[in-house]
Design a protein around this motif. Structure first.
Motif, short mmCIF file in Angstrom:
data_model
loop_
_atom_site.label_atom_id
_atom_site.label_comp_id
_atom_site.label_asym_id
_atom_site.label_seq_id
_atom_site.Cartn_x
_atom_site.Cartn_y
_atom_site.Cartn_z
N GLY A 189 0.83 -1.20 0.00
CA GLY A 189 0.00 0.00 0.00
C GLY A 189 0.86 1.25 0.00
N ASP A 190 0.20 2.39 0.07
CA ASP A 190 0.86 3.69 -0.01
C ASP A 190 1.25 4.17 1.38
N LEU A 191 2.54 4.35 1.61
CA LEU A 191 3.00 4.81 2.91
C LEU A 191 2.46 6.20 3.26
N ALA A 192 2.07 6.96 2.25
CA ALA A 192 1.48 8.28 2.50
C ALA A 192 0.12 8.17 3.19
N ASP A 193 -0.48 7.00 3.15
CA ASP A 193 -1.76 6.74 3.82
C ASP A 193 -1.59 5.51 4.70
N PRO A 194 -0.87 5.65 5.82
CA PRO A 194 -0.50 4.47 6.62
C PRO A 194 -1.69 3.71 7.19
N GLU A 195 -2.82 4.40 7.39
CA GLU A 195 -4.02 3.71 7.90
C GLU A 195 -4.46 2.60 6.94
#
Length: 288
Positions: free
Chosen positions: A119-125
């Motif tokens: 997934g995208d680390l910019a959106d850790p949730e």
């Protein structure tokens, strides 16, 4: 679509699980074997009771160094340090000591939690765990799983497969939960619990979200809920629950910091029906 389908083509989740197990045990041994006699609080975070010890920092440094050695192209998101993205499509989400207050007081319910996520680390949730391990260095219990491979508990040379509880009656269910560090939030959480406690067998508060989730996977708790969990608190544990046949959900669908409910599907649905209408216990600004 299967989580495995989101993996880079050259990555085997079983290999990631092997790495997770290795680094979790390495860090777990460090925090036990090298714990200072005069261990104290090194700093605080969100409140005076949200603490960090020098061993939290040392454990995370070890985790980052070993992951960099074994998986140099991967990213890392850790509780005590800055995050960095990698080029491989894999991000390691690590909690160097989950249950730091237990660790400070020498209560043997704390763990190192390590999860490989996509997934995208910019959106850790929204990071999705595909392999993970949770290690309690006092009991030497290593909980581990990878996507599609089932969940297991290893103690030394002994290993067994994990399955969530078969309990379906909420009145006979042992419930796990936890509380936030902010005193006002704890008061709201306690108020909700007074409504829930009469509808279940009993309640346990262990003090480590990672171990709570692993207890769900092992059938030691029947169902669990908590608000305020960060990705590093739950990433490995939520995968272990799912691979043990359980369900992990949030307010709408996927778990987030707002809410995590975990256990067998029947109990999760019932517990969610109890806690969701009273959303002000999560955030007083929310509409019920």
């Amino acid at each position: 679509m299967s989580v495995v389908n989101h993996l880079p083509v050259d990555v085997d989740p079983a290999d990631l699980e092997h790495v997770a197990r290795h680094v979790a045990v390495l860090a777990g041994r460090l925090i036990v074997d090298e714990r200072p006699v005069d261990l104290g609080v090194a700093q605080t975070k969100s409140s005076r009771t949200d603490i960090v010890t020098e061993m939290d920092s040392r454990s995370e440094q070890l985790l980052r160094a070993e992951l960099a050695r074994l998986r140099p192209d991967d990213g890392v998101l850790g509780e005590e340090g800055t995050s960095h993205s990698g080029s491989s499509g894999i991000t390691w989400v690590v909690d160097p000591i989950d249950g730091t207050v237990n660790y400070l007081y020498e209560i043997p319910a704390y763990a190192v939690s390590v999860a490989a996520c996509v997934g995208d680390l910019a959106d850790p949730e929204r990071l999705v765990p595909v392999a993970g391990a949770v290690f309690n260095p006092v009991t030497r219990e290593l909980f581990h799983a990878y996507a599609g491979g089932g969940a297991r508990l290893s103690v030394g040379e002994h290993e067994r497969r994990l399955e969530v509880s078969a309990q379906t009656d909420p009145a006979l269910a042992l419930l796990g939960t936890g509380f936030g560090y902010d005193s006002a939030k704890r008061a709201r959480q306690a108020a909700l619990l007074t409504d829930v406690i009469s509808q279940v067998r009993d309640v346990r508060r262990i003090g480590s979200a990672a171990l709570d989730l692993c207890s769900i996977a092992a059938g030691r708790l029947d169902v669990y809920y908590e608000s305020g969990l960060n990705p590093w608190d739950r990433a490995a544990g939520q995968l272990i629950v799912a691979e043990a046949g359980g369900v992990v959900r949030g307010i709408d669908a996927e778990p987030t910091s707002d809410l995590v409910v975990a256990g067998p599907q029947v109990l999760v649905e019932q517990l969610a029906a109890w806690v969701l209408p009273a959303r002000t216990w999560i955030d007083p600004a929310r509409e019920a």
